[in-house]
Design an enzyme around this catalytic site. Structure first.
Site, PDB file in Angstrom:
ATOM      1  N   ARG A 159       0.835  -1.213   0.000  1.00 28.79           N
ATOM      2  CA  ARG A 159       0.000   0.000   0.000  1.00 28.79           C
ATOM      3  C   ARG A 159       0.866   1.258   0.000  1.00 28.79           C
ATOM      4  O   ARG A 159       0.574   2.233   0.689  1.00 28.79           O
ATOM      5  CB  ARG A 159      -0.939   0.031   1.216  1.00 28.79           C
ATOM      6  N   SER A 228     -10.617  -0.780   3.453  1.00 29.93           N
ATOM      7  CA  SER A 228      -9.842  -1.016   4.684  1.00 29.93           C
ATOM      8  C   SER A 228      -9.374   0.328   5.232  1.00 29.93           C
ATOM      9  O   SER A 228      -8.707   1.082   4.521  1.00 29.93           O
ATOM     10  CB  SER A 228      -8.591  -1.843   4.393  1.00 29.93           C
ATOM     11  N   GLU A 326      -4.667   3.355   6.683  1.00 27.80           N
ATOM     12  CA  GLU A 326      -4.278   3.076   5.302  1.00 27.80           C
ATOM     13  C   GLU A 326      -4.846   4.173   4.407  1.00 27.80           C
ATOM     14  O   GLU A 326      -4.241   4.533   3.401  1.00 27.80           O
ATOM     15  CB  GLU A 326      -4.814   1.691   4.901  1.00 27.80           C
TER      16      GLU A 326
END
Ligand code: EPU
Length: 338
Positions: A159, A228, A326
Site C-alpha cells: 500500500r 480497509s 491506510e
C-alpha cells in the site's frame, strides 16, 4: 469554500474545498493549473475519493481526474493495456476479462480509479497493481511535460509508492497507467480465501472475488466507507509470540523483505477487541469486515475520526499493537495525521 467534496469522497462527508475542478481532457489542465497557482494551501488530485478521509473543509484546490480511454496493444508474449487515470479500475478489470486478457481477476471490485491505483499500490487476494504496472504516465508540474515513470522506479511496497511522498504529490498528476499482462496466464489462488476452492478459470476467480467483495465491502452509495481503514500492522516475532500466548490462532503472514517481522490482520485484531459491527452513533465498523469504518448515516468528519481513534485504543489496550491508517487523511492545509 466553493467546491463541494460530497460527491468526491466515498465516506459521503459533507465537506468543501476552497476551489476545485473536474478535468475531463488535457485541454482543461491550463485552467486547473490556474486554480492550483491561486491556492496557497496547495492542491489534491482525487479519483473517486475512495481512499480518503477529510477531517473538515480543505483550504486548497481539488482536481477531480476524469480523463477517460483505454488502449490495447500486444507483442508475442504480453498484452499492454493503457488506461487513462479517470477510468474506474473495476471497469478496466471487467473489460480485460471480456477481451480474453486474464491476470487482473483477483483485483475485481477494488473501489477507485486507475489513477488512484498506483498511489497506494492497490492489492487483493495475492495480487498487487505492481505485478502488472509497466509505467505510470504523469504530468510533471516541475518540467511542465508529460513523462513516464517505469514500474520499477515507482517505489512500490505494501500500500505504498513514491506517489505518497508529499513533494511528489505536489509535483505529479497521474494521467494514465500502462499494464503489461503476460499472455501465459497462471491462476493466483495461494491466498487463504481462494485456496481449496477448485477455482480453475479466470472467470471463476473473478466471480468468486466479486462475491467475496460484495460481502466484505459495503456499497458506498448505501453505507459510506473507504475500504480497509487501517493497514495490516507489521510487528516483531516477539510481539507475535506474546499475542499467541492468549490467542494461538492469530492470523499472521510473512512481512515482505524482513524475516524477523510478521504482518498481522488488522481486521482480526479489531474483531477480537470487540469492535466488529459497532455503531457509536453515526459511525462505526462494518459487521462483515471490522477493518472497514462506515458512515451509518449523517456522520461528520469528527464522528469518523472518533470511531477510528476508539478502534485504535481498543486494539492497543487488547494487543499492544498500534494501527496506522491506510486511507489518506486530509485536514484544512493538506495531508495530515488522524
Ligand atoms: N478477519 C476477522 N474479522 C474481521 C475481518 C478479518 O477475523 O472482521 C480475519 C479473516 O478471517 C482473515 C484475516 O483477518 O483471517 C484477514 O482478513 P481478509 O482476508 O478479509 O483480508 P484483510 O487483511 O482484512 C486485506 C486488504 C484488503 C483486501 C483483502 C483481500 C489491507 C489493509 N486490506 O484485507 O484491501 O481486499 O486483504 O486481499 O491490506 C483495501 O485496501 O481497501 C482493501 C479492501
Amino acid at each position: 469554500m466553493s467546491f463541494s467534496l460530497k460527491p468526491y469522497n466515498t465516506f459521503g462527508l459533507d465537506v468543501k474545498a476552497r476551489d476545485g475542478m473536474v478535468v475531463r481532457d488535457f485541454a482543461m489542465f491550463p485552467a486547473a493549473f490556474d486554480k492550483i497557482r491561486k491556492s496557497s494551501a496547495g492542491f489534491i488530485v482525487l479519483g473517486h475519493g475512495s481512499d480518503v478521509l477529510f477531517k473538515g473543509d480543505y483550504d486548497g484546490a481539488v482536481i477531480v481526474n476524469r480523463l477517460m480511454g483505454v488502449e490495447f496493444s500486444e507483442d508475442a508474449n504480453t498484452h499492454y493495456v493503457k488506461a487513462q487515470a479517470g477510468e474506474t479500475f473495476h471497469d478496466l478489470v471487467a473489460l480485460t476479462m471480456k477481451k480474453g486478457i486474464y491476470g487482473l481477476e483477483n483485483l475485481a471490485l477494488i473501489p477507485g480509479t486507475v489513477g488512484g491505483a498506483p498511489v497506494q499500490n492497490i492489492g487483493a487476494y495475492g495480487v498487487s497493481l505492481s505485478d502488472f504496472c509497466r509505467y505510470v504516465e504523469v504530468l510533471d508540474l516541475v518540467t511542465g511535460k508529460v513523462d513516464r515513470i517505469m514500474g520499477r522506479d515507482c517505489g512500490f511496497g505494501y500500500r505504498d509508492s513514491i506517489f505518497r511522498i508529499p513533494e511528489n504529490q505536489a509535483r505529479y498528476i497521474i494521467t494514465a497507467v500502462e499494464l503489461a499482462i503476460p499472455k501465459d496466464w497462471k491462476p493466483e489462488t495461494s491466498y487463504a480465501a481462494l485456496r481449496s476452492r477448485n477455482l480453475e478459470s479466470p472467470k471463476e476467480i473473478f466471480d468468486f472475488v466479486c462475491s467475496m467483495r460484495k460481502i466484505k465491502l459495503p456499497d458506498p452509495r448505501v453505507l459510506g466507507n473507504a475500504g480497509s481503514f487501517f493497514r495490516n500492522p507489521v510487528v516483531s516475532r516477539e510481539t507475535l509470540a506474546v499475542i499467541q500466548k492468549s490467542f494461538d490462532n492469530v492470523p499472521h503472514y510473512p512481512a515482505e523483505g524482513d524475516p524477523d517481522m510478521v504482518k498481522l490482520a488488522a481486521g482480526w485484531l479489531i474483531d477480537q477487541a470487540g469492535c466488529r459491527g459497532i455503531n457509536l452513533g453515526t459511525a462505526g465498523t462494518y459487521e462483515n469486515q471490522a477493518l472497514v469504518l462506515v458512515n451509518y448515516g449523517g456522520a461528520t468528519p469528527e464522528d469518523i475520526v472518533n470511531a477510528a481513534r476508539h478502534v485504535q485504543g481498543r486494539v492497543e489496550d487488547a494487543f499492544g499493537v498500534r494501527l496506522d491508517p491506510e486511507v489518506r487523511i486530509y485536514g484544512e492545509k493538506g495531508e495530515c495525521q488522524l
